[in-house]
Design a protein around this motif. Structure first.
Motif: not given
Ligand code: CTP
Length: 453
Positions: A38, A68, A124, A143
């Motif tokens: 991400y 993650d 994460a 996350i």
């Protein structure tokens, strides 16, 4: 899904193609290992802000990525592993690993394609903030928890880079709504107690983006301040980085930005200047001094010899009562020079007040020459007009005046080098400043009269 791909396309269209390629490679490496990747935080916020302005390229200098697990949490070393894999593909990048939190950074410096870029890659994090158990329908993903430990809703969104659902915006806390409403909303009531520097961050973003601080958030700020933030800044120097160091870093960002004045006003409205010292208020007098300082920096500091943000901060601290200055400067861990200046400032002010007695330029120079430029400027800000004028004259002209003869010339005239030289040269300079001497001839006449050979 259409929406997902739209956001991803938007990112692709808004950033440098080389950066897009880097993100694509990073996603491939993550996918290979069964991870999600991400983009989080400021980059997502700025992308969403920029997407309405199609022509505007998005200048990302600093990107936060979070890894993650696909089915369950990725192991703690995932971020470091991904950064290491990427570094193999980009040998130009420097890899920095921070052990304590298992985060890694890849840094490019003036790269021909990526320019200067800082990419943080973290795993994460779930361990620090407990998952809020209130809503069982929300998936307990790591996350989500990672985003929950962040500051403001607009900074707590993530954009998934990996498939499936690449381009999906993870917006658990309604950041998008707040972005559209142009407001700063904190994620949880304790946020400012946990980290008071977030008050300054909130103000900085609000002023920079033209946002307001949402009213509940404002009440959390006031609550945190009333709970004694100042005592904590003064006390909590045991954490790394210490609260005071982080507060100083925030003050620097604010005081070097073009919007520093509006930010100070907002901080003052929120009573947040109390984090610096409980008695600090941005009153009319301090504002006047800061405006004067701006004019002075424009006039006297063409060579940028002065650190402007720091002198603004010193002017603010110098505005406090004398007994607090040294302590505040020390708490904020300002550079030694600044601490010294502020510690000796009230003595310097007393001394400089003696300018009212000076009739001759040479007396003014004699009094002011032992002070550095910063002290003189700070003193001018707090002085009455006639003294301020003398200081300005000294800074802009008189301190550069030189006598027509130097030590070598004195020797050539037949004077023996020795201790008396300094006195003679000082006398000569004073005579030059006061207009008694104005060229070599008058200088020689002056010397032969006062110091006959
Ligand atoms: N963060 C936080 N509390 C802080 C500092 C940072 O929660 N005291 C979180 C924020 O969510 C932020 C992220 O960490 O988005 C990264 O911080 P930073 O890079 O400092 O800020 P950005 O939001 O990326 O802003 P900028 O555009 O100024 O880089």
């Amino acid at each position: 899904r259409t929406q997902h791909s739209a956001l991803r396309t938007n990112l692709k269209n808004h950033i440098n193609p080389a950066l897009w390629q880097l993100l694509t490679k990073a996603s491939q490496e993550a996918t290979k290992r069964g991870w999600h990747l991400y983009v989080v935080g400021g980059a997502v916020r700025d992308l969403l802000l920029a997407q309405n302005i199609q022509q505007e390229p998005l200048l990302l200098k600093d990107i936060d990525l979070v890894v993650d697990g696909f089915h369950e949490s990725a192991d703690a070393g995932a971020g470091v592993e991904l950064a290491t894999a990427l570094q193999k593909l980009y040998p130009n990048a420097r890899l920095d690993v921070h052990g304590a939190f298992q985060t890694a950074a890849l840094l490019w410096h003036k790269d021909p394609e990526l320019d200067s870029l800082w990419v943080d890659i973290a795993t994460a994090r779930t361990e620090f903030y407990p998952y809020p158990a209130a809503n069982p329908e929300v998936e307990a993903s790591s996350i989500r928890q990672d985003l929950y430990r962040r500051d403001f809703t607009i900074n707590a969104m993530a954009l998934r880079l990996t498939t499936p659902r690449a381009g999906e915006l993870l917006d658990y806390f309604n950041g998008l709504i707040d972005l559209e409403a142009r407001q700063m909303r904190v994620l949880h009531p304790n946020s400012f107690i946990e980290d008071p520097t977030r008050i300054y961050r909130g103000v900085r973003f609000a002023v920079r983006l033209g946002f307001t601080i949402e009213s509940q958030t404002e009440s959390y700020i006031r609550y945190a301040i009333n709970s004694g933030v100042y005592d904590r800044t003064a006390r909590e120097n045991n954490k790394t980085p210490a609260l005071s160091t982080r507060l100083k870093a925030e003050l620097k960002l604010i005081l070097e930005a073009p919007y520093w004045k509006r930010a100070l006003e907002l901080l003052d409205n929120l009573s947040a200047l109390q984090c610096i010292h409980p008695t600090l208020k941005l009153n009319v007098e301090l504002l006047r001094q800061l405006r004067l300082l701006e004019r002075c920096l424009q006039r006297f500091d063409n060579s940028q010899a002065i650190t402007h943000w720091l002198l603004r901060l010193e002017a603010i601290i110098a505005h406090l009562a004398p007994e607090f200055r040294s302590k505040v400067a020390t708490n904020l861990q300002l550079p030694d020079d600044s601490i010294k200046r502020l510690s000796h400032f009230s003595k310097a002010m007393d001394n400089i007040a003696g300018l009212t007695e000076c009739r001759l330029k040479s007396q003014v120079v004699g009094l002011l020459k032992k002070y550095d430029l910063e002290t003189l400027i700070l003193a001018a800000l707090q002085s009455q007009r006639s003294i301020r004028r003398s200081i300005w004259q000294y800074i802009s002209v008189w301190r550069f005046v030189q006598a027509p003869l130097n030590g070598n010339d004195l020797q050539k005239l037949g004077y023996k080098p020795g201790r008396a030289f300094k006195e003679m040269l000082d006398d000569l300079l004073a005579a030059t400043l006061d207009g008694v001497v104005n060229d070599r001839v008058s200088a020689e006449a002056f010397l032969s009269q006062k110091y006959p050979l």
